[in-house]
Design an enzyme around this catalytic site. Sequence first.
Site, PDB file in Angstrom:
ATOM      1  N   PRO A   1       0.718  -1.228  -0.133  1.00 41.30           N
ATOM      2  CA  PRO A   1      -0.178   0.239   0.429  1.00 41.30           C
ATOM      3  C   PRO A   1       0.792   0.908   0.012  1.00 41.30           C
ATOM      4  O   PRO A   1       0.062   2.155  -0.346  1.00 41.30           O
ATOM      5  CB  PRO A   1      -0.870  -0.243   1.515  1.00 41.30           C
ATOM      6  CG  PRO A   1      -0.563  -1.006   2.003  1.00 41.30           C
ATOM      7  CD  PRO A   1       0.957  -2.525   1.108  1.00 41.30           C
TER       8      PRO A   1
ATOM      9  N   GLU B   1       1.109  -9.231   7.580  1.00 40.66           N
ATOM     10  CA  GLU B   1       1.176  -7.413   8.196  1.00 40.66           C
ATOM     11  C   GLU B   1       2.309  -6.972   6.735  1.00 40.66           C
ATOM     12  O   GLU B   1       2.754  -5.910   6.572  1.00 40.66           O
ATOM     13  CB  GLU B   1       1.520  -7.272   9.393  1.00 40.66           C
ATOM     14  CG  GLU B   1       0.679  -7.026  10.577  1.00 40.66           C
ATOM     15  CD  GLU B   1      -0.203  -6.168  10.298  1.00 40.66           C
ATOM     16  OE1 GLU B   1       0.370  -5.056  10.394  1.00 40.66           O
ATOM     17  OE2 GLU B   1      -1.698  -6.717  10.502  1.00 40.66           O
TER      18      GLU B   1
ATOM     19  N   ARG C   1      -3.075  -5.926 -21.546  1.00 40.10           N
ATOM     20  CA  ARG C   1      -4.169  -4.859 -22.630  1.00 40.10           C
ATOM     21  C   ARG C   1      -3.070  -3.851 -23.383  1.00 40.10           C
ATOM     22  O   ARG C   1      -3.594  -3.808 -24.889  1.00 40.10           O
ATOM     23  CB  ARG C   1      -5.354  -3.960 -21.760  1.00 40.10           C
ATOM     24  CG  ARG C   1      -4.744  -3.568 -21.065  1.00 40.10           C
ATOM     25  CD  ARG C   1      -5.969  -2.607 -20.024  1.00 40.10           C
ATOM     26  NE  ARG C   1      -7.531  -2.632 -20.921  1.00 40.10           N
ATOM     27  CZ  ARG C   1      -7.182  -1.220 -21.676  1.00 40.10           C
ATOM     28  NH1 ARG C   1      -6.693  -0.402 -21.717  1.00 40.10           N
ATOM     29  NH2 ARG C   1      -8.852  -1.359 -22.531  1.00 40.10           N
TER      30      ARG C   1
ATOM     31  N   ASP D   1      -5.644   4.757 -24.788  1.00 41.43           N
ATOM     32  CA  ASP D   1      -6.877   4.922 -23.424  1.00 41.43           C
ATOM     33  C   ASP D   1      -6.379   6.005 -22.860  1.00 41.43           C
ATOM     34  O   ASP D   1      -5.180   7.071 -23.167  1.00 41.43           O
ATOM     35  CB  ASP D   1      -6.379   3.663 -22.745  1.00 41.43           C
ATOM     36  CG  ASP D   1      -6.718   2.284 -22.335  1.00 41.43           C
ATOM     37  OD1 ASP D   1      -8.478   2.567 -23.358  1.00 41.43           O
ATOM     38  OD2 ASP D   1      -6.601   1.331 -22.308  1.00 41.43           O
TER      39      ASP D   1
HETATM   40  N1  ADE Z   1      -1.389  -4.498  -0.668  1.00 38.23           N
HETATM   41  C1  ADE Z   1      -2.058  -3.757   0.382  1.00 38.23           C
HETATM   42  N2  ADE Z   1      -3.446  -3.415   0.008  1.00 38.23           N
HETATM   43  C2  ADE Z   1      -2.502  -2.960  -1.621  1.00 38.23           C
HETATM   44  C3  ADE Z   1      -2.494  -1.223  -2.107  1.00 38.23           C
HETATM   45  N3  ADE Z   1      -3.371  -0.305  -1.818  1.00 38.23           N
HETATM   46  N4  ADE Z   1      -1.794  -1.514  -3.199  1.00 38.23           N
HETATM   47  C4  ADE Z   1      -0.385  -1.972  -3.912  1.00 38.23           C
HETATM   48  N5  ADE Z   1      -1.129  -3.525  -2.689  1.00 38.23           N
HETATM   49  C5  ADE Z   1      -1.862  -3.774  -1.187  1.00 38.23           C
END
Ligand code: ADE
Length: 239
Positions: A87, A114, A152, A167
């Site tokens: 994330p 985690e 794609r 695109d």
């Molecule tokens: N793993 C958990 N959340 C994620 C996200 N937003 N982007 C990439 N991998 C992730």
Amino acid sequence: MRLDIFSLFPESFDWLQTQRPVQNALREGNELRLFNYRDSTPLSGRQVDDAPYGGGAGMVLRVDVIDAALQAAYGDGLRPRIVLLTPTGRLLDDELADELVAERHVALLCGRYEGFDERVHEHFADDEVSIGRYVLAGGELPAMVVADVLMRKLPGALGNASSAAEDSYSRVLEGMPEYPHYTRPPVHRGWKVPEVLLSGDHEKVREWRLERSRERAAAFAEAERSAHRDSPKSASRTE
Ligand code: ADE
């Protein structure tokens, strides 16, 4: 290109493989391979994770398990570009997708729990990629997003070869969102298709589309500016 995906849930990619652009890309000689960390773990009972040193909630994917998975797939040979889905990684956009699709071989590593032991980030990852600033239960959905966007873009993946190049956010559109599309009927409930699209004048249509893309880009930029002005973070900064 060859795209490898490492995950604890390789079966979750079954749907992706039924998608037409992916099937087309595979027929063109590209490859999509799935690996389960549990199949190569050096630990007993197919274990892949452990409690974090220092305590705290959740489990962490072990560095020796990731090492073993990469070793089982690639041995001491040439390694692909290794991308962790996290994330906090670099936000996925069209530019990053172009960069990845230019690679001959890419591996996507999905986290769970985690996340990965920090040594995976330090010693194995070439890139860390995020699909947005929110936390999902694992890297499988993000990996599917990355795989979709890459596949794609491969020649032959879409019926019409020029579609992906034009695109939204592509270089052809100078990074702008795509223009609006219309199809039959020309009038529905009195809602009309813009006259110029029915005119058969290709140059006029091109100009009209470029202009609509520019308008949308300006509107998006303004929406982003106002979202930023209204966000609690930017408010506390100006207080
Ligand atoms: N793993 C958990 N959340 C994620 C996200 N937003 N982007 C990439 N991998 C992730």
